[in-house]
Design an enzyme around this catalytic site. Sequence first.
Site, PDB file in Angstrom:
ATOM      1  N   CYS A 162       0.819  -1.202   0.000  1.00  0.00           N
ATOM      2  CA  CYS A 162       0.000   0.000   0.000  1.00  0.00           C
ATOM      3  C   CYS A 162       0.858   1.259   0.000  1.00  0.00           C
ATOM      4  O   CYS A 162       0.830   2.043   0.942  1.00  0.00           O
ATOM      5  CB  CYS A 162      -0.921  -0.021   1.213  1.00  0.00           C
ATOM      6  SG  CYS A 162      -1.908  -1.508   1.212  1.00  0.00           S
ATOM      7  N   GLU A 163       1.637   1.444  -1.025  1.00  0.00           N
ATOM      8  CA  GLU A 163       2.457   2.647  -1.195  1.00  0.00           C
ATOM      9  C   GLU A 163       2.624   2.853  -2.697  1.00  0.00           C
ATOM     10  O   GLU A 163       2.899   1.887  -3.423  1.00  0.00           O
ATOM     11  CB  GLU A 163       3.861   2.449  -0.618  1.00  0.00           C
ATOM     12  CG  GLU A 163       3.894   2.136   0.834  1.00  0.00           C
ATOM     13  CD  GLU A 163       4.904   2.969   1.611  1.00  0.00           C
ATOM     14  OE1 GLU A 163       5.442   3.955   1.061  1.00  0.00           O
ATOM     15  OE2 GLU A 163       5.125   2.625   2.772  1.00  0.00           O
TER      16      GLU A 163
END
Length: 419
Positions: A343-344
Site C-alpha cells: 500500500c504505497e
Amino acid sequence: MNDFIYKTGTLYCEELRVSDIAEKVGTPFYLYSKNTFTSHFNAVDQAFGDVPHIIAYSVKANSNVAIVSLMAHQGAGADVVSGGELFRALQAGVDPGKIVFAGLGKTASEIEYALKEGILMFNVESSQELMLINEIASGMGVEAPIALRVNPDIDPQTHPYVATGLKQSKFGIPLSQAMAEYEVAQRLPGLNPVGIHQHIGSQIMDSAPFENSLVKITNLARSLSVLGMDIKYINIGGGFGIQYTDEEAPAPDQFANAIVPLLKDTGCTVILEVGRMIAGNAGILVTSVLFNKQGEEKKFVVVDAAMNDLIRPSLYQAIHQKSPVAERDGAEELKVDVVGPICESGDFLGQDLNLPEVQPGDLLAVFTAGAYGFAMSSNYNSRTRVPEILVSGRKAYVIRRRETFEDLIRGEAIPDDML
Ligand code: LLP
C-alpha cells in the site's frame, strides 16, 4: 558472466528450469547460481593475483549463511558491519583471521565480541571509537589490530545514497586528521595500527575514483612508515560496479589493471571488500503475475513480489531488467509499470518499461537481484519473507525457507495486564 540463460525460450539457472523450481517452491523467491558466485569470486581473485590480497566478502550484500560459507570455501574472508554479521560469518566458517569489522557505530559489546573472536582488524571511523576500542582491548589485556577508515574526499559518481567518500559524508576520518589519529593510536596500549581503510562508494562504474583516492591513501601509508608505523594492509573497500541493464561495467581485471600498479610497491597486503561484483548477477527474483490492470494513463502489471522483497527500485531508482521466464512467440511489447501489492505508490519493481504482454500466472524474472536484494528485504505489510534457493548444476537447495505467519509474530507479546 552468469548462469541465468534462456534455452529454447525458457529461462534456466545452471541446468534447471526456473519454472520447475517455481512449481516446487511457489513464488516469489530468490534464486542463486553457485557457479556464478564462485566464478565471480575467482575472477576478482585472479584479477588481483599480482599483489598479496584477501577478498573479504562483504556480507551485507547477501548474508545468507550458505552463501557466506560458499565464499569461505573459496578462501574468502568477510567484511562485517555488525555483531549479527560477525555471527553469520563465524557460523559460515569464515576464518576470524580474515574478518574485518567496519561500520561507524560499533557498540562496546560488538567490539568485545570481535576481540574475543580474534578478528583481523577493526576499520575505525572516529576518534571516540578509537578510544573505546582501546579501553575495551586494554581491559581484556589484548591489543586490538586497527585500520583507520580514511575519508579521501573523492566523488565516486554514483547514486548519492551509496557515495561514501565525499567530505560531506558521515563515513571515515578526514584525510587531514588521519596522521594525528594514527599517532594517537600508536601511543595507546590497547591498539595496534596495522592498516589503512577506505570505501568510497558502491556501484562505481569507472576506475578513476579508485585511482585518485589510492594516490592519497598510498601517500598516507608512506608518511606513516616514516613515523615508524608498520602498516601491513591497505583495504581498498568495495564498490566495483556491475551491469544492470545496458550500461558498460569494467570487468574485474580492468579495475585491477588500473589499481594494482598503485598498490604493488607499497609491500602491503591488499584487502578487497567486494559485495555486489560477486553477488549481484548471481541471483534473480522470481515473481508471478497476479493481474493486468489498465489505469487512466498507465498499464500496470501487478505481481506477487513487492518493495519489501526488493527495495532497490523504490530506494535508489535502480533499474533491474525483467523478462518472462517463458518467452512467448509473437507477444506484443507493452509499456507498463510492474508493481507489487504493497500500500504505497513507491512500491514498484519497474516503471515505464517495455515488457512482452503477460497473463496472470506467468512468471517474471527480475535480474541482478543477488546483491542487496533479500538482504534488504523486510516484513512490511506483514508479508512473509521469501525463500532463497541455491542451484548447483542439476541440484536446487532451499537455503532459507519461506516464512510463515507464525514467523511474523515470533518474539511479539501481548502484555497480560494491558487490557
Ligand atoms: N565495504 C564497506 C565499508 C561498505 O560500506 C560496502 C557497502 C562494501 C564494502 C561493499 O560494497 P559493494 O562491493 O557491494 O559495492 N544497498 C545499496 C548498496 C549499499 C552499499 C553499502 N556499503 C544498493 O542496493 O545499491
